[in-house]
Design an enzyme around this catalytic site. Structure first.
Site, mmCIF file in Angstrom:
data_model
loop_
_atom_site.group_PDB
_atom_site.id
_atom_site.type_symbol
_atom_site.label_atom_id
_atom_site.label_comp_id
_atom_site.label_asym_id
_atom_site.label_seq_id
_atom_site.Cartn_x
_atom_site.Cartn_y
_atom_site.Cartn_z
ATOM 1 N N SER A 94 -4.391 -50.344 25.797
ATOM 2 C CA SER A 94 -5.779 -50.769 25.983
ATOM 3 C C SER A 94 -6.420 -50.042 27.169
ATOM 4 C CB SER A 94 -5.871 -52.285 26.154
ATOM 5 O OG SER A 94 -5.215 -52.703 27.327
ATOM 6 N N SER A 95 -5.627 -49.721 28.175
ATOM 7 C CA SER A 95 -6.173 -49.000 29.339
ATOM 8 C C SER A 95 -6.679 -47.615 28.961
ATOM 9 C CB SER A 95 -5.108 -48.873 30.432
ATOM 10 O OG SER A 95 -4.755 -50.145 30.916
ATOM 11 N N GLU A 121 -2.331 -37.544 18.211
ATOM 12 C CA GLU A 121 -3.600 -36.926 17.801
ATOM 13 C C GLU A 121 -4.650 -37.413 18.789
ATOM 14 O OE1 GLU A 121 -3.249 -39.208 14.475
ATOM 15 O OE2 GLU A 121 -2.024 -37.829 13.327
#
EC number: 3.5.4.30
Length: 173
Positions: A94-95, A121
């Site tokens: 999430s960071s 990717e």
């Protein structure tokens, strides 16, 4: 059902291989993987699915590398992973997401039996500086019900580095 961090830890070295492994990177239900110090970028702006597309290697120096929006960067994890019993899944942290940095465009789903480094990717929505060895993504594991065959595709199995698309091989069948 997703394995807890404690279950992942219990299966390390048996049903789950993560090398190198650091117990400090275990989360409640995942494990943080780190970014290798190389990236690949495609040389041509227009890509063709039916042919191998040329790539160029970039090194991520300790002082960081600035990524440009609208460009695809292929990276890989420092960690080699393998599982013969669980379905591995890769997700950005999430960071990193909160910085507008995407770690996988579509390939976050692994197969039972996959052995290798995860190709990332990488795509950003605004310029961002990245650094080698950053805890950039997390791997988690699902149980599977029923009979199954282990992944045995030769395309990406037992890779040694960043893997550009090998989709052109699908057209050779």
């Amino acid at each position: 059902m997703i394995l807890s961090g404690k279950e992942i830890l219990k299966h390390i070295g048996e049903d789950i291989v993560i090398e190198p492994f650091s117990e400090e990177r275990i989360n409640p239900n995942s494990y943080n993987l780190t970014l290798f110090n190389e990236l690949l970028v495609y040389k041509n702006e227009t890509l063709d699915m039916k042919i191998p597309n040329e790539t160029e290697k970039l090194i991520i120096p300790e002082e960081g590398l600035l990524l440009e929006p609208g460009k695809l960067y292929l990276g890989r994890t420092n960690e080699f992973t393998q599982t013969n019993k669980y379905v591995p899944m890769l997700e950005g942290r999430s960071s990193t997401g909160r910085l507008g940095l995407f770690i996988h465009v579509t390939a976050g789903f692994g197969d039972i039996g996959f052995a290798g480094y995860w190709t990332l990717e990488i795509f950003c929505v605004q310029p961002i500086k990245i650094y080698p060895n950053t805890e950039i993504c997390q791997i988690y594991y699902h149980n599977i019900d029923g009979e199954y065959d282990l992944y045995n595709s030769g395309k990406y199995q037992n890779n040694n580095g960043i893997q550009p698309s090998l989709m052109y091989k699908d057209f050779e069948k």
